[in-house]
Design a protein around this motif. Structure first.
Motif, PDB file in Angstrom:
ATOM      1  N   SER A 144       0.823  -1.204   0.000  1.00 38.62           N
ATOM      2  CA  SER A 144       0.000   0.000   0.000  1.00 38.62           C
ATOM      3  C   SER A 144       0.859   1.256   0.000  1.00 38.62           C
ATOM      4  O   SER A 144       0.506   2.238  -0.648  1.00 38.62           O
ATOM      5  CB  SER A 144      -0.961  -0.001   1.184  1.00 38.62           C
ATOM      6  OG  SER A 144      -0.255   0.044   2.397  1.00 38.62           O
TER       7      SER A 144
ATOM      8  N   ALA B  20     -11.426   6.034   1.523  1.00 38.43           N
ATOM      9  CA  ALA B  20     -10.708   5.124   2.412  1.00 38.43           C
ATOM     10  C   ALA B  20     -11.415   4.945   3.750  1.00 38.43           C
ATOM     11  O   ALA B  20     -11.191   3.952   4.439  1.00 38.43           O
ATOM     12  CB  ALA B  20      -9.289   5.620   2.638  1.00 38.43           C
TER      13      ALA B  20
ATOM     14  N   ALA C 125     -13.751   0.416   1.625  1.00 38.17           N
ATOM     15  CA  ALA C 125     -12.296   0.354   1.747  1.00 38.17           C
ATOM     16  C   ALA C 125     -11.761  -1.078   1.859  1.00 38.17           C
ATOM     17  O   ALA C 125     -10.784  -1.414   1.180  1.00 38.17           O
ATOM     18  CB  ALA C 125     -11.830   1.198   2.929  1.00 38.17           C
ATOM     19  N   PRO C 126     -12.356  -1.963   2.671  1.00 37.81           N
ATOM     20  CA  PRO C 126     -11.818  -3.331   2.733  1.00 37.81           C
ATOM     21  C   PRO C 126     -11.915  -4.070   1.393  1.00 37.81           C
ATOM     22  O   PRO C 126     -10.990  -4.798   1.021  1.00 37.81           O
ATOM     23  CB  PRO C 126     -12.679  -4.017   3.794  1.00 37.81           C
ATOM     24  CG  PRO C 126     -13.203  -2.905   4.631  1.00 37.81           C
ATOM     25  CD  PRO C 126     -13.372  -1.748   3.689  1.00 37.81           C
TER      26      PRO C 126
ATOM     27  N   ILE D  95     -11.892  -2.721  -1.625  1.00 36.17           N
ATOM     28  CA  ILE D  95     -10.890  -2.136  -2.519  1.00 36.17           C
ATOM     29  C   ILE D  95      -9.500  -2.638  -2.148  1.00 36.17           C
ATOM     30  O   ILE D  95      -8.693  -2.971  -3.015  1.00 36.17           O
ATOM     31  CB  ILE D  95     -10.960  -0.598  -2.478  1.00 36.17           C
ATOM     32  CG1 ILE D  95     -12.297  -0.121  -3.054  1.00 36.17           C
ATOM     33  CG2 ILE D  95      -9.794   0.033  -3.224  1.00 36.17           C
ATOM     34  CD1 ILE D  95     -12.572   1.344  -2.836  1.00 36.17           C
ATOM     35  N   ASN D  96      -9.239  -2.723  -0.851  1.00 37.35           N
ATOM     36  CA  ASN D  96      -7.943  -3.201  -0.377  1.00 37.35           C
ATOM     37  C   ASN D  96      -7.719  -4.655  -0.783  1.00 37.35           C
ATOM     38  O   ASN D  96      -6.625  -5.014  -1.233  1.00 37.35           O
ATOM     39  CB  ASN D  96      -7.856  -3.044   1.135  1.00 37.35           C
ATOM     40  CG  ASN D  96      -6.439  -3.107   1.639  1.00 37.35           C
ATOM     41  OD1 ASN D  96      -5.507  -3.121   0.870  1.00 37.35           O
ATOM     42  ND2 ASN D  96      -6.294  -3.158   2.948  1.00 37.35           N
ATOM     43  N   ARG D  97      -8.740  -5.503  -0.649  1.00 41.32           N
ATOM     44  CA  ARG D  97      -8.623  -6.899  -1.065  1.00 41.32           C
ATOM     45  C   ARG D  97      -8.369  -6.996  -2.573  1.00 41.32           C
ATOM     46  O   ARG D  97      -7.549  -7.796  -3.024  1.00 41.32           O
ATOM     47  CB  ARG D  97      -9.878  -7.684  -0.689  1.00 41.32           C
ATOM     48  CG  ARG D  97      -9.944  -8.084   0.768  1.00 41.32           C
ATOM     49  CD  ARG D  97     -11.041  -9.091   1.018  1.00 41.32           C
ATOM     50  NE  ARG D  97     -12.358  -8.608   0.591  1.00 41.32           N
ATOM     51  CZ  ARG D  97     -13.198  -7.925   1.353  1.00 41.32           C
ATOM     52  NH1 ARG D  97     -12.869  -7.627   2.588  1.00 41.32           N
ATOM     53  NH2 ARG D  97     -14.376  -7.550   0.883  1.00 41.32           N
TER      54      ARG D  97
ATOM     55  N   MET E  83      -6.982  -4.730  -4.550  1.00 41.56           N
ATOM     56  CA  MET E  83      -5.627  -4.267  -4.857  1.00 41.56           C
ATOM     57  C   MET E  83      -4.592  -5.308  -4.444  1.00 41.56           C
ATOM     58  O   MET E  83      -3.591  -5.510  -5.152  1.00 41.56           O
ATOM     59  CB  MET E  83      -5.351  -2.928  -4.170  1.00 41.56           C
ATOM     60  CG  MET E  83      -6.193  -1.780  -4.703  1.00 41.56           C
ATOM     61  SD  MET E  83      -6.019  -1.515  -6.464  1.00 41.56           S
ATOM     62  CE  MET E  83      -4.352  -0.915  -6.544  1.00 41.56           C
ATOM     63  N   ASN E  84      -4.806  -5.976  -3.298  1.00 44.37           N
ATOM     64  CA  ASN E  84      -3.881  -7.026  -2.876  1.00 44.37           C
ATOM     65  C   ASN E  84      -3.887  -8.198  -3.855  1.00 44.37           C
ATOM     66  O   ASN E  84      -2.831  -8.730  -4.192  1.00 44.37           O
ATOM     67  CB  ASN E  84      -4.214  -7.508  -1.464  1.00 44.37           C
ATOM     68  CG  ASN E  84      -3.777  -6.532  -0.410  1.00 44.37           C
ATOM     69  OD1 ASN E  84      -2.868  -5.743  -0.618  1.00 44.37           O
ATOM     70  ND2 ASN E  84      -4.437  -6.570   0.731  1.00 44.37           N
TER      71      ASN E  84
END
Length: 64
Positions: free
Chosen positions: A4, A40, A45-46, A48-50, A52-53
Motif C-alpha cells: 500500500s 478510504a 475500503a476493505p 478495494i484493499n482486497r 488491490m492485494n
C-alpha cells in the motif's frame, strides 16, 4: 503495508507528473485526492484493499 505504501508513492508521483505536464490542473487533482481520502474511510475500503492485494499478487506471480 509495503504494497500500500508503494501504491501511494506511485500514485503520488503520477499525480505530480500529470499536474506538472498540464494534463490535470490543481483543482481536479485536489478533488481526486480528497475523494480517495474519504473513500478510504467508507465501507468500501476493505473490498478495494482486497482487490488491490489480489491484483498485486497476480502481477507478482507473472514470470517472464
Amino acid at each position: 503495508m509495503a504494497i500500500s505504501l508503494s501504491v501511494v508513492l506511485l500514485l503520488a508521483i503520477i499525480l505530480v507528473v500529470l499536474i506538472r505536464g498540464g494534463s490535470i490542473k490543481a483543482g481536479p487533482a485536489t478533488v481526486a485526492v480528497l475523494f480517495g481520502f474519504f473513500l478510504a474511510s467508507t465501507g468500501m475500503a476493505p473490498a478495494i484493499n482486497r482487490f488491490m492485494n489480489s491484483l498485486a499478487e497476480s502481477i507478482s506471480s507473472i514470470s517472464f
